[in-house]
Design a protein around this motif. Structure first.
Motif, PDB file in Angstrom:
ATOM      1  N   PRO A  53       2.645   1.223  -3.942  1.00 53.62           N
ATOM      2  CA  PRO A  53       2.490   0.838  -5.352  1.00 53.62           C
ATOM      3  C   PRO A  53       2.961   1.908  -6.325  1.00 53.62           C
ATOM      4  CG  PRO A  53       0.523   0.275  -4.100  1.00 53.62           C
ATOM      5  CD  PRO A  53       1.370   1.120  -3.201  1.00 53.62           C
ATOM      6  N   GLN A  80       3.307  -0.988  -9.056  1.00 49.72           N
ATOM      7  CA  GLN A  80       2.050  -1.381  -9.695  1.00 49.72           C
ATOM      8  C   GLN A  80       2.221  -1.564 -11.198  1.00 49.72           C
ATOM      9  OE1 GLN A  80      -1.147  -2.037  -8.027  1.00 49.72           O
ATOM     10  NE2 GLN A  80      -1.089  -3.105  -9.994  1.00 49.72           N
ATOM     11  N   ILE A  96      -1.447  -5.741  -3.186  1.00 48.74           N
ATOM     12  CA  ILE A  96      -0.019  -5.548  -3.422  1.00 48.74           C
ATOM     13  C   ILE A  96       0.640  -5.062  -2.133  1.00 48.74           C
ATOM     14  CG2 ILE A  96      -0.462  -3.215  -4.286  1.00 48.74           C
ATOM     15  CD1 ILE A  96       1.974  -3.531  -6.127  1.00 48.74           C
TER      16      ILE A  96
END
Length: 341
Positions: A185, A195, A255
């Motif tokens: 991320p 992110q 994620i």
């Protein structure tokens, strides 16, 4: 002494069998100790893919068999053994709705065949494999599947599904026999970290062209459809002095990132959203779609209704010097809860 030696031999053989059985239940590549005792430990060996293409196929089949069985029976019992994350939330909701409507949403379909798989070489856990299916029999778009393994001795599970947008071109990845690389991320060298890209996209979903990040994000199919639906509902509510608000929130830790050979990252993330609609004085807020009505059931309506959605978003985040925007390449969006406040 002969008896002692025999017992030791049997014990060693039993232990060897026990170890081989425990590892046989694992999916993917288990790191093996080096057999070269003269090797220089400061020299790294060539990374190898976590799975072969045959292993990926077997894993995907096991997952989709469980997925299909749950849909056919309209029963989610045991589904979490092979499906997790936003894929579990979305599919469970669709199965719940199908119990009322009698028909499973066509968007739940996942083809058995694939056009491409992206297998990383990373040796740690958790790890992920990205696979892109063929189109469906009724010519729906390809699905991007994210399958994850949390530990060396756990099964791979389907974590996320994104329906690729029509005309989407995905970045290039290393072939499965060479292996790609998982990103993080916080990957740098991009127009935004993965992110940050997800956070910006969530803001654009909520605020549209008024978002301060609007210029960073290319227009896409999900945003257009969402804007159209939101405006239609807003127009209807405005006639009755009603109001509405949508809030989009990226889910912490939800994620997965795969690095491409183009210098960018393919990012798949979960963004949850809540749509709160308040009717004018003396009026009731009602569900706005068949799915919402199925989940709301016989609950008593009030002036305010809150609808919760799970959104799986696939973004391509290009390299910093590419001159390109962050682009959504696919998504899946599903209502999972409807409640009167």
């Amino acid at each position: 002494m002969i008896i002692t030696k025999t017992m030791r031999t049997l014990a060693a053989a039993t232990l060897a069998i026990a170890v081989s059985v425990s590892l046989a239940g694992c999916e993917g590549q288990i790191p093996q100790p080096s057999t070269d005792t003269t090797a220089d430990t400061s020299t790294s060996t060539t990374a190898t893919p976590d799975l072969t293409e045959a292993q990926e196929k077997a894993i995907r089949k096991a997952i989709l068999d469980a997925y299909q069985a749950a849909g056919d029976s309209k029963n989610t019992d045991g589904l979490d053994s092979r499906v997790t994350g936003p894929a579990l939330d979305i599919y469970s909701s669709r199965i719940t709705i199908a119990r009322t409507t009698g028909t499973l949403d066509k968007y739940a379909t996942i083809p058995a065949d694939i056009a491409q798989t992206v297998i990383p070489t990373d040796s740690g856990w958790p790890r992920a494999v990205f696979s892109i299916t063929t189109t469906t029999e009724d010519q729906q778009s390809k699905r991007l599947l994210v399958m994850v393994q949390d530990s060396a001795r756990s099964n791979y599970k389907l974590w996320g599904v994104a329906r690729l947008f029509q005309g989407t071109t995905l970045p290039s990845f290393a072939v499965p026999t060479i292996g790609a690389s998982l990103g993080s991320p916080t990957d740098s060298g991009l127009v935004a970290t993965p992110q940050d890209a997800v956070n910006q996209y969530a803001d654009v979903l909520a605020n549209g062209s008024n978002s301060k990040y609007a210029a960073n994000i290319a227009d896409d199919e999900l945003r257009k459809n969402l804007a159209t639906t939101t405006q239609q509902v807003a127009d209807g509510m405005a006639r009755n002095n009603g109001t509405q608000q949508q809030v989009f929130t990226p889910v912490d830790g939800a994620i997965h990132v795969m690095r491409s050979v183009d210098g960018g990252d393919l990012v798949v993330a979960q963004i949850n959203s809540q749509w709160t609609r308040q009717a004018g004085e003396g009026r009731e807020s009602q569900p706005a779609s068949n799915d919402e009505r199925a989940l709301f059931g016989d609950a008593k309506s009030t002036s305010t209704i809150r609808v919760s959605y799970v959104n799986t978003i696939a973004l391509y985040v290009p390299a910093k010097d590419s001159g390109k925007q962050i682009t959504a390449v696919g998504a899946d969006r599903q209502v999972v809860k409807v409640e009167a406040l």
